[in-house]
Enzyme design. Structure first.
Site, PDB file in Angstrom:
ATOM      1  N   GLU A   6       0.976  -1.309   0.176  1.00  0.00           N
ATOM      2  CA  GLU A   6      -0.014   0.050  -0.092  1.00  0.00           C
ATOM      3  C   GLU A   6       0.805   1.157  -0.079  1.00  0.00           C
ATOM      4  O   GLU A   6       1.857   1.521   0.850  1.00  0.00           O
ATOM      5  CB  GLU A   6      -1.029   0.061   1.374  1.00  0.00           C
ATOM      6  CG  GLU A   6      -1.793  -0.812   1.211  1.00  0.00           C
ATOM      7  CD  GLU A   6      -2.733  -0.770   2.584  1.00  0.00           C
ATOM      8  OE1 GLU A   6      -3.807  -1.379   2.626  1.00  0.00           O
ATOM      9  OE2 GLU A   6      -2.602   0.223   3.377  1.00  0.00           O
ATOM     10  N   CYS A   7       0.663   2.162  -1.076  1.00  0.00           N
ATOM     11  CA  CYS A   7       1.034   3.491  -0.929  1.00  0.00           C
ATOM     12  C   CYS A   7       2.583   3.364  -0.815  1.00  0.00           C
ATOM     13  O   CYS A   7       3.488   3.154  -1.726  1.00  0.00           O
ATOM     14  CB  CYS A   7       0.621   4.323   0.147  1.00  0.00           C
ATOM     15  SG  CYS A   7       0.748   5.955  -0.138  1.00  0.00           S
TER      16      CYS A   7
END
Length: 462
Positions: free
Chosen positions: A338-339
């Site tokens: 994520e991210c």
């Protein structure tokens, strides 16, 4: 019915000092001999780090958008197990919620969560530029929504004794108790950068010192007995604590899954790791800044959010771990990123080499990308089947080029697909609390168990 003293700290708007006062209050109550459960309304990862440092137990998020209103009270009670009192810090202004067209105004606001928890509210007011007008402001917040019980006010950034007297007199006439008055203290400033406060995990000794100073100020300037009395006035809560084991079915095989941590990867929800364990995984940690190798015997890797852009040079210099990550993905081990995790898997970040799992160049951007997202999976992956719907949020100042691969991860607007799902990898900017979609954890653990990567091959590149 569960009886737990609790209160919510809110404010008329952002930057009133909620985080500093909430952290100081948690620390002061802890020093008072109480076990305090800290919570934060909304998706923010950074404030709970300071709360956790003050309480000596994890800070937990309460976000109806991410997990659904029906899970707020159960998740709250799960996080507050064994606590004497719970302190919940709000987000933005008291009545400011999600602005997505799919929800009603005020949804996921501090007022919404306070109502779901049946908790009294303490309003933190920045009084630096106010006199008697503070009474009109507080009166408005006290009467705007009859469902919100405003139990008192903490005045912040008060100037002189005379200023405090004017404020107290005005609020006394309005019938609102003043629970504390905190003076303007520049030494309590907490350093910030492009995504908000500097995470507590990064500041180590400095963060501990900040928490101690906040504790002393709150203990001196806030009536803790009055705060406790208000918290104890909260009625019983008719809910059962959330149980991750009830949300997923344990997968056979006990696959070992590494979760990235350390100063570069501080963004993560505690429930995600708890769901991995409930789904049958053995969860271990890895710090990409310091560990030169992945843990032995792992069958999968989860890389959450954080600040890899701040540590790009150090992450790049750890070549042996980058090679480990690339080799693990190449051999078919599931990887969920994520991210910050997406940036770490990229070919480069601000020009320095990363793991090269994705053919992506990432760079810092002057534009903040921030907001809730209602997303649908566009491809089958180790995390979600095509068509699965989730609610998440974005929070970054970087840009990935390209923004999506041939098999994208998600679609949430007309602007196009986002993220990457090559092979056994799922990488996206979208942050998720898996408590809102527990099937994600079960699917990922099952994929790790099914990968069947021979132990002797997992580090064969060395």
């Amino acid at each position: 019915m569960v009886t737990l003293p609790r209160l919510v700290l809110a404010a008329p708007g952002s930057n009133a000092g909620k985080t500093s006062i909430a952290t100081g209050l948690i620390a002061a109550l802890t020093a008072h001999g109480l076990t305090v459960s800290p919570h934060k309304v909304g998706p923010d990862y950074i404030d709970p780090g300071y709360h956790g440092l003050a309480a000596g137990r994890p800070g937990r998020n309460l976000d109806p958008w991410l997990v659904g209103e029906e899970r707020i009270a159960p998740l709250f009670l799960h996080g507050a197990r064994g606590a004497d009192i719970a302190v919940v810090e709000g987000v933005m202004g008291l009545f400011d919620g999600a602005t997505h067209p799919s929800v009603e105004p005020g949804f996921a606001s501090t007022a919404d969560v306070a109502g779901l928890l049946r908790a009294p509210v303490v309003l933190v007011v920045d009084a630096a530029a106010q006199g008697r007008s503070v009474a009109a402001l507080v009166h408005g917040f006290a009467t705007f929504d009859p469902g919100v019980r405003l139990g008192g006010v903490i005045l912040n950034r008060v100037g002189t004794d005379r200023h405090e007297s004017i404020l107290r007199d005005a609020l006394g006439a309005a019938g609102v108790p003043v629970l504390g008055a905190i003076r303007r203290l520049e030494q309590l400033h907490t350093p910030s950068r492009h995504l908000g406060l500097v995470p507590a995990a990064e500041r180590s000794a400095e963060a501990v010192d900040t928490v101690h100073r906040l504790r002393r100020v709150v203990a001196e300037d806030v009536d803790l007995d009055a705060v406790l009395a208000l918290a104890r006035s909260a009625p019983p809560l008719g809910a059962q604590p959330w149980d991750p084991a009830a949300e997923v079915t344990a997968v056979a095989g006990r696959p070992r899954i590494a979760v990235a941590g350390g100063p570069a990867f501080t963004f993560g929800y505690a429930e995600n790791a708890e769901l991995l364990a409930a789904a049958g995984a053995v969860v271990v940690t890895v710090d990409p800044l310091r560990d030169e190798a992945l843990p032995e015997g792992i069958a999968g890797l989860v890389i959450g959010g954080g600040f890899p852009e701040v540590y790009a040079a150090e992450l790049s210099a750890n070549e042996s771990l980058r090679a480990d990550v690339a080799a693990l993905a190449a051999r078919g081990a599931p990887v969920a990123a994520e991210c910050a995790g997406l940036l770490y898997l990229a070919r480069s970040l601000d020009g320095v080499p990363m793991c090269g799992v994705l053919d992506v160049a990432a760079t810092m951007s002057p534009r903040l990308t921030l907001g809730y997202r209602a997303a649908v999976a566009t491809s089958d992956s180790v995390l979600a089947p095509a068509g699965a719907r989730v609610r998440g949020h974005e929070f970054h100042r970087t840009v990935a080029e390209p923004a999506a691969g041939p098999a994208a991860a998600w679609q949430w607007s007309a602007t196009g697909p986002e993220g990457f799902t090559p092979g056994s990898v799922h990488a996206s900017y979208l942050h998720l609390n898996w408590a809102g979609s527990p099937a994600l954890a079960e699917r990922f653990v099952a994929a790790c168990a099914a990968a069947r990567i021979p132990r002797e091959l997992r580090h064969a590149h060395r």
